[in-house]
Scaffold this active site. Structure first.
Site, mmCIF file in Angstrom:
data_model
loop_
_atom_site.group_PDB
_atom_site.id
_atom_site.type_symbol
_atom_site.label_atom_id
_atom_site.label_comp_id
_atom_site.label_asym_id
_atom_site.label_seq_id
_atom_site.Cartn_x
_atom_site.Cartn_y
_atom_site.Cartn_z
ATOM 1 N N ASP A 105 0.792 -1.148 -0.052
ATOM 2 C CA ASP A 105 0.031 -0.092 0.075
ATOM 3 C C ASP A 105 1.041 1.340 0.102
ATOM 4 O O ASP A 105 0.722 2.292 0.814
ATOM 5 C CB ASP A 105 -0.843 -0.245 1.229
ATOM 6 C CG ASP A 105 -2.293 0.970 0.871
ATOM 7 O OD1 ASP A 105 -2.422 1.370 -0.080
ATOM 8 O OD2 ASP A 105 -2.706 1.330 1.811
ATOM 9 N N LYS A 140 1.713 4.810 -1.164
ATOM 10 C CA LYS A 140 1.074 5.629 -1.644
ATOM 11 C C LYS A 140 1.482 7.023 -0.704
ATOM 12 O O LYS A 140 2.025 7.060 0.144
ATOM 13 C CB LYS A 140 -0.561 5.648 -1.485
ATOM 14 C CG LYS A 140 -1.025 5.419 -0.072
ATOM 15 C CD LYS A 140 -2.509 5.140 -0.297
ATOM 16 C CE LYS A 140 -3.147 4.889 1.293
ATOM 17 N NZ LYS A 140 -4.389 4.540 1.233
ATOM 18 N N ASN A 146 0.796 7.503 2.919
ATOM 19 C CA ASN A 146 1.427 6.381 3.747
ATOM 20 C C ASN A 146 2.944 7.089 3.903
ATOM 21 O O ASN A 146 3.891 6.074 4.201
ATOM 22 C CB ASN A 146 1.468 4.845 3.420
ATOM 23 C CG ASN A 146 0.053 4.337 3.802
ATOM 24 O OD1 ASN A 146 -0.671 4.960 4.589
ATOM 25 N ND2 ASN A 146 -0.340 3.419 2.878
#
Length: 199
Positions: free
Chosen positions: A74, A76, A79
């Site tokens: 994840d 992105k 993050n």
């Protein structure tokens, strides 16, 4: 913990009733998402040197994670936490998976990572096709993050991302300019005051 300064580490954890509490360090510089939105020039992104600096740090973060045989799944901008000193740290390990489904000893011991896990628009082609995922999936996501940081526009049009089709750059009408940071701050403070006065 890997000891990498580019991964947000866990300070301690404890249980309280039905809840598990995780204590993480405070990185008060905001997320890369916020920095891109607030600082990107109209129809442009962060300056090239800054994108290179952020990219180099995130490559080191992924190398540390992959060295532990963990796939982030994840990557992105929201993050990626920014520090006040210009460094970044990758966070949110809730969707991580064990590479090879194994022990890190080279022998698979479980099910390979497949499926659509993570955030649409940052998925690698193998994620869209629900094929076995490896380190390359995280690096694809990193490439999308850096393209977005460099241009201020997501490299893939939402309509194509949702359908998982061949992805192309967004048409010009999809690129937008946010209000200046001062105006956003005033709106936020106004909303907070309104919320506090209503209670």
């Amino acid at each position: 913990a890997s000891g990498s300064p580019f991964l947000v580490g866990l300070r301690y954890a404890f249980a309280s009733g039905d809840y598990l509490m995780l204590a993480l360090p405070l990185l008060a510089g905001g997320t890369l998402q916020v920095h891109i939105e607030e600082r990107a020039k109209p129809h442009g992104g962060l300056n090239v040197q800054e994108v290179q600096w952020i990219g180099a740090q995130l490559v080191l973060a992924l190398e540390a994670l992959h060295g532990m045989r963990i796939l982030h799944r994840d990557v992105k901008p929201s993050n990626v936490l920014m520090r006040h000193d210009g460094y970044v740290a990758l966070t949110d390990f809730g969707l991580c998976g064990e590479l090879d489904g194994g022990s890190g000893e080279g022998e698979p011991t479980g099910t390979p990572l497949t499926g659509k896990t993570g955030t649409r628009g940052y998925w690698a082609p193998e994620v869209v096709r629900k094929e076995v995922q490896a380190e390359a999936a995280d690096y694809w996501s990193l490439g999308v993050v850096l393209a977005y940081a460099a241009t201020g526009a997501h490299p893939f049009h939402k309509r194509w991302v949702e359908r998982g089709e061949a992805l192309e750059p967004p048409p010009p009408e999809c690129v937008y300019v946010l209000a200046p940071a001062e105006e956003q701050q005033e709106r936020l403070l106004g909303a907070i005051e309104e919320a506090l006065s209503s209670h």
